[in-house]
Design a protein around this motif. Structure first.
Motif, mmCIF file in Angstrom:
data_model
loop_
_atom_site.group_PDB
_atom_site.id
_atom_site.type_symbol
_atom_site.label_atom_id
_atom_site.label_comp_id
_atom_site.label_asym_id
_atom_site.label_seq_id
_atom_site.Cartn_x
_atom_site.Cartn_y
_atom_site.Cartn_z
ATOM 1 N N GLU A 92 -11.140 5.754 -0.335
ATOM 2 C CA GLU A 92 -10.074 6.752 -0.420
ATOM 3 C C GLU A 92 -8.764 6.207 0.143
ATOM 4 O O GLU A 92 -7.685 6.386 -0.450
ATOM 5 C CB GLU A 92 -10.493 8.011 0.344
ATOM 6 C CG GLU A 92 -9.450 9.116 0.303
ATOM 7 C CD GLU A 92 -9.896 10.343 1.085
ATOM 8 O OE1 GLU A 92 -9.099 11.291 1.201
ATOM 9 O OE2 GLU A 92 -11.049 10.340 1.595
ATOM 10 N N THR A 126 -7.219 3.610 -2.217
ATOM 11 C CA THR A 126 -6.656 4.277 -3.395
ATOM 12 C C THR A 126 -5.329 4.948 -3.054
ATOM 13 O O THR A 126 -4.355 4.851 -3.822
ATOM 14 C CB THR A 126 -7.644 5.319 -3.952
ATOM 15 O OG1 THR A 126 -8.867 4.661 -4.308
ATOM 16 C CG2 THR A 126 -7.068 6.016 -5.177
ATOM 17 N N HIS A 144 -6.933 -5.560 -5.739
ATOM 18 C CA HIS A 144 -8.356 -5.229 -5.819
ATOM 19 C C HIS A 144 -9.063 -5.684 -4.532
ATOM 20 O O HIS A 144 -8.914 -6.833 -4.101
ATOM 21 C CB HIS A 144 -9.005 -5.909 -7.021
ATOM 22 C CG HIS A 144 -8.555 -5.353 -8.336
ATOM 23 N ND1 HIS A 144 -7.328 -5.652 -8.889
ATOM 24 C CD2 HIS A 144 -9.179 -4.498 -9.196
ATOM 25 C CE1 HIS A 144 -7.212 -5.029 -10.053
ATOM 26 N NE2 HIS A 144 -8.312 -4.317 -10.260
ATOM 27 N N LYS A 194 -7.299 -0.757 -5.331
ATOM 28 C CA LYS A 194 -8.545 -0.385 -5.987
ATOM 29 C C LYS A 194 -9.713 -1.044 -5.255
ATOM 30 O O LYS A 194 -9.623 -2.203 -4.860
ATOM 31 C CB LYS A 194 -8.542 -0.832 -7.451
ATOM 32 C CG LYS A 194 -7.441 -0.183 -8.289
ATOM 33 C CD LYS A 194 -7.486 -0.685 -9.738
ATOM 34 C CE LYS A 194 -6.375 -0.045 -10.564
ATOM 35 N NZ LYS A 194 -6.397 -0.532 -11.978
#
Length: 299
Positions: free
Chosen positions: A230, A233, A213, A238
């Motif tokens: 983007e 990901t 994260h 995340k």
């Protein structure tokens, strides 16, 4: 100014003015903390004037800037002149936008910048800084107050500042220069083994993406926030909106935010530091290292 901050700047006008005056008080205290002021240190005040020249017609700068210009014109700043200028700053600030703790932290950041204005840090300056910190003990537990105190204690243990210690102090203090603060943290702070002081940004961090994260603060000099999300990901990570125990990495953008209350960081950095103190295993990393990690991952 970075375009990401344009929508918010109109809401922070008076707060930024108060911050600038608090910083000026800190600069005055910092350059005089060893009892003398040289011409190089006065140049630091010249830099403050150049940074705020466009505000000359706005209160409180329409009153403050002419006074500062007059005081530094003869390249001498006496004890009485310093007292007069500090008094004026105190009269021109308000408590509407910043509480006393925030205002004093802004001053502390500027004091650190004032101390390194002439690029040299003396034992007298560190002892003067120690006296200031003792008079402002209400800042304990607020970063970087405790860290500065630990660093001074370790450096003055043998009553001398060697070259390595001086370089460490200079690197640390330079991150809190309150001028041109639309930039932030251009390089990570140093990290010393077996000492209480650690760098804000991790040095040469190992960054992985799968299942991790990320939180981003400040603005990137290279990418929009949507592009960063983007990329993270695509690499299996995340992007989170706020700090929590689940966060693995806080990435500090190389474009600072002039709306931040402090010179070089915002609330997310402070939250990350508190989470680290509470045992969270998150890393605070500079944008430069983040981009390097992306490049290494794609090779």
């Amino acid at each position: 100014m970075h375009p990401d901050y344009q929508p918010y700047i109109k809401f922070t006008g008076r707060g930024r003015l108060d911050k600038s005056v608090n910083s000026l008080m800190g600069i005055i205290e910092g350059i005089a903390i060893d009892g003398s002021i040289n011409n190089t240190e006065l140049n630091f005040l010249d830099l403050w004037l150049s940074e705020h020249g466009e505000l000359r017609t706005r209160h409180p700068f329409n009153e403050l800037i002419p006074v500062v210009e007059a005081l530094v014109a003869d390249r001498v700043l006496s004890i009485e002149e310093r007292a007069d200028l500090t008094w004026l700053c105190e009269k021109l600030t308000s408590s509407e936008f910043y509480d006393q703790t925030t205002s004093d932290l802004q001053r502390l950041h500027a004091i650190l910048g004032g101390i390194i204005a002439d690029t040299r840090i003396s034992e007298e300056e560190l002892r003067g800084l120690t006296d200031w910190m003792e008079d402002h003990s209400h800042l304990r537990s607020c970063w970087p107050f405790d860290e500065v105190g630990s660093l001074i204690t370790s450096v003055l243990k043998d009553k001398r500042i060697d070259d390595e210690e001086h370089a460490m102090l200079h690197d640390f203090f330079s991150e809190f220069v309150a001028l041109a603060d639309d930039r932030t943290l251009t390089s990570p702070l140093v990290q010393r083994d077996n000492q209480a002081i650690v760098g804000l940004c991790a040095v040469c961090p190992e960054i992985s993406f799968d299942g991790k994260h990320f939180v981003f603060t400040g603005a990137s000099a290279r990418f929009k926030r949507s592009q960063l999300a983007e990329t993270i990901t695509l690499l299996g990570g995340k992007l989170a909106a706020s700090m929590s125990k689940k966060v693995d990495y806080l990435v500090i953008g190389s474009e600072g935010n002039p709306c931040w209350a402090y010179a070089c960081y915002g609330r997310k950095v402070e939250q990350a530091i508190e989470l680290r103190k509470a045992g969270a295993r998150l890393l605070i990393v500079h944008e430069h290292d983040f981009h390097d990690a992306i490049a290494d991952f794609r090779q």
